[in-house]
Scaffold this motif. Structure first.
Motif, short mmCIF file in Angstrom:
data_model
loop_
_atom_site.label_atom_id
_atom_site.label_comp_id
_atom_site.label_asym_id
_atom_site.label_seq_id
_atom_site.Cartn_x
_atom_site.Cartn_y
_atom_site.Cartn_z
N GLU A 148 5.46 34.52 14.28
CA GLU A 148 4.32 33.60 14.32
C GLU A 148 4.71 32.22 13.79
OE1 GLU A 148 -0.40 34.23 13.54
OE2 GLU A 148 0.97 34.92 11.96
N GLU A 149 5.52 32.19 12.74
CA GLU A 149 5.96 30.92 12.16
C GLU A 149 6.83 30.16 13.15
OE1 GLU A 149 5.90 27.94 9.45
OE2 GLU A 149 4.82 29.84 9.27
N ALA A 150 7.74 30.86 13.82
CA ALA A 150 8.58 30.21 14.82
C ALA A 150 7.74 29.62 15.95
CB ALA A 150 9.59 31.21 15.38
N GLY A 151 6.70 30.35 16.36
CA GLY A 151 5.82 29.85 17.41
C GLY A 151 5.08 28.60 17.00
N ARG A 152 4.70 28.53 15.73
CA ARG A 152 4.00 27.35 15.25
C ARG A 152 4.87 26.09 15.32
NH1 ARG A 152 0.80 30.57 11.50
NH2 ARG A 152 2.50 30.67 10.00
N HIS A 153 6.18 26.26 15.32
CA HIS A 153 7.09 25.12 15.36
C HIS A 153 7.62 24.86 16.77
CE1 HIS A 153 7.22 24.33 11.02
NE2 HIS A 153 6.97 25.62 10.92
N GLY A 154 7.00 25.48 17.78
CA GLY A 154 7.30 25.15 19.16
C GLY A 154 8.22 26.09 19.90
N SER A 155 8.79 27.08 19.22
CA SER A 155 9.73 27.98 19.86
C SER A 155 9.05 28.85 20.91
CB SER A 155 10.38 28.88 18.80
OG SER A 155 11.19 29.86 19.39
N MET A 156 9.81 29.21 21.96
CA MET A 156 9.35 30.26 22.86
C MET A 156 9.43 31.58 22.10
SD MET A 156 11.05 31.86 26.36
CE MET A 156 10.50 30.60 27.50
N THR A 157 8.34 32.32 22.02
CA THR A 157 8.31 33.55 21.25
C THR A 157 8.22 34.77 22.16
OG1 THR A 157 5.91 33.30 21.01
CG2 THR A 157 7.31 32.48 19.20
N VAL A 158 8.97 35.81 21.79
CA VAL A 158 9.08 37.01 22.61
C VAL A 158 8.89 38.24 21.72
CG1 VAL A 158 10.55 38.32 24.19
CG2 VAL A 158 10.76 35.81 24.06
N ALA A 159 8.09 39.19 22.18
CA ALA A 159 7.90 40.46 21.47
C ALA A 159 8.55 41.58 22.27
CB ALA A 159 6.42 40.75 21.27
N VAL A 160 9.39 42.37 21.60
CA VAL A 160 9.95 43.59 22.20
C VAL A 160 9.30 44.75 21.46
CG1 VAL A 160 12.02 44.92 22.68
CG2 VAL A 160 12.12 42.43 22.70
N THR A 161 8.38 45.45 22.13
CA THR A 161 7.55 46.44 21.44
C THR A 161 7.12 47.54 22.38
OG1 THR A 161 5.50 46.78 20.18
CG2 THR A 161 5.50 45.03 21.86
N ASN A 162 6.77 48.69 21.81
CA ASN A 162 6.25 49.80 22.59
C ASN A 162 4.77 49.63 22.91
OD1 ASN A 162 7.70 52.33 23.44
ND2 ASN A 162 5.87 53.30 22.62
N ASP A 163 4.11 48.71 22.21
CA ASP A 163 2.66 48.54 22.34
C ASP A 163 2.33 47.12 22.79
OD1 ASP A 163 -0.06 48.46 22.16
OD2 ASP A 163 -0.19 49.16 20.10
N PRO A 164 2.01 46.93 24.07
CA PRO A 164 1.72 45.58 24.57
C PRO A 164 0.39 45.02 24.09
CG PRO A 164 1.31 47.20 26.28
CD PRO A 164 1.93 47.95 25.12
N ALA A 165 -0.39 45.83 23.38
CA ALA A 165 -1.66 45.35 22.84
C ALA A 165 -1.58 45.18 21.32
CB ALA A 165 -2.78 46.31 23.19
N SER A 166 -0.38 45.21 20.76
CA SER A 166 -0.18 45.15 19.32
C SER A 166 -0.33 43.73 18.79
CB SER A 166 1.21 45.68 18.96
OG SER A 166 2.20 44.83 19.52
N PRO A 167 -0.47 43.56 17.47
CA PRO A 167 -0.54 42.22 16.88
C PRO A 167 0.70 41.38 17.19
CG PRO A 167 -1.31 43.85 15.31
CD PRO A 167 -0.76 44.61 16.47
N LEU A 168 1.87 41.99 17.21
CA LEU A 168 3.09 41.24 17.53
C LEU A 168 3.02 40.70 18.95
CD1 LEU A 168 5.98 40.40 16.58
CD2 LEU A 168 6.81 42.48 17.73
#
Length: 327
Positions: free
Chosen positions: A219-239
């Protein structure tokens, strides 16, 4: 409000649409009571999704058509049609699986034979990888590969086995000229995240998508403009909710601990695929870097069978090629 019923047990021989089963079980505790009723019907026999329409399924579950549609979205599908297609595809695979694949979803017990453990683990790993591969959006992954190839810096965040998967990807990317770091300690990760910019990429690894440290760093990286990517088993998760792109894995969670391994294997597979796609973007640079690294390590590889030194030689260091003379 989430329901309070325990997730129903399903006999191993009935687990014939395990991608759907896995999604339902991983989200069960977060499902409202009405959605749990729909989930119970699907768990009992996933073929009802093929045989019944939305209204008929709702009637069988004692709920409404809107709840059925909501349930589909809650377990990661865009709607009822997407759920039906997933079940149809999975049942088609089941019909041609070898016999050692039928024990997916069973728990290990103290009396299981080594052969049973071996076949169950192998089958679970194969199924997880197959379903992870089937869920990947290749257009999205190609877009991410291009971003990685042209990035100024890449941050990878993860804790536990997720950090190990991130390390595996970082090692591969670094060899082809992509500058990256892995952070599992939140303070160090946040320090790096604030240095991210629009020409950077940040990837968070979390099987559950609920690891607080990983969420915070991404979340912090996203706030500074980075493209953010989540690798997770749950596509509806907070991440996933905090990421620009979501790459979904599929790992089974009904073994005696090896769920961590299944998640790790799926994460590493995603990393390997992403590495190759990134390497293809600038193949000339990739070839140059790989040739340079191969040349650098070549002198440190034995050209023949190693000779084990005698005990006396090991003690006095006479045959030790890295023995240092005191300064």
């Amino acid at each position: 409000m989430a329901g309070t019923e325990a997730v129903p047990e399903v006999p191993a021989e009935r687990v014939d649409a395990s991608a759907v089963h896995n999604r339902i079980r991983s989200r069960w505790d977060d499902l409202p009571a009405a959605s749990q009723r729909v989930a119970s019907v699907v768990l009992e026999d996933p073929r009802v999704v093929l045989d019944l329409g939305v209204n008929e399924l709702a009637e069988r579950a004692g709920t409404s058509a809107a709840t059925v549609t909501r349930f589909c979205r809650q377990i990661g599908y865009t709607g009822f049609i997407a759920l039906r297609m997933s079940v149809a595809t999975e049942l088609g695979r089941t019909s041609v699986r070898p016999p050692d694949h039928v024990d997916i979803g069973r728990a290990f017990g103290p009396d299981d034979t080594a052969e049973d453990v071996r076949s169950t683990l192998l089958a679970g790993t194969i199924r997880s990888l197959q379903e992870t591969a089937a869920s990947i959006d290749l257009v999205q992954l190609r877009r991410l590969a291009e971003a990685l190839s042209g990035s100024r810096h890449v941050d990878l965040y993860g804790v536990g086995s997720s950090a190990l998967a991130a390390e595996a990807l970082a090692g591969r990317l670094y060899r082809i000229g992509v500058v990256c770091n892995v952070w599992s300690e939140v303070h160090a990760g946040l320090t790096s995240a604030v240095l991210q910019t629009e020409d950077c990429v940040a990837i968070g690894y979390s099987h559950t998508g609920r690891t607080a440290e990983t969420i915070t760093m991404l979340e912090e990286a996203g706030r500074h403009g980075s493209m953010t990517v989540a690798v997770t088993n749950d596509p509806a998760s907070p991440l996933a909710e905090r990421a620009d792109l979501v790459i979904q894995t599929s790992a089974f969670e009904r073994f005696l601990q090896p769920d961590d391994l299944a998640a790790y294997y799926s994460q590493v597979y995603i990393g390997d695929l992403l590495y190759v796609l990134t390497a293809q973007v600038d193949f000339e640079r990739t070839s140059r870097h790989l040739a340079a690294s191969a040349g650098a390590v070549a002198p440190h590889r034995s050209s023949g069978p190693a000779t084990r030194p005698t005990r006396s030689a090991r003690l006095d260091g006479a045959t030790d090629p890295v023995r240092r003379t005191p300064a």
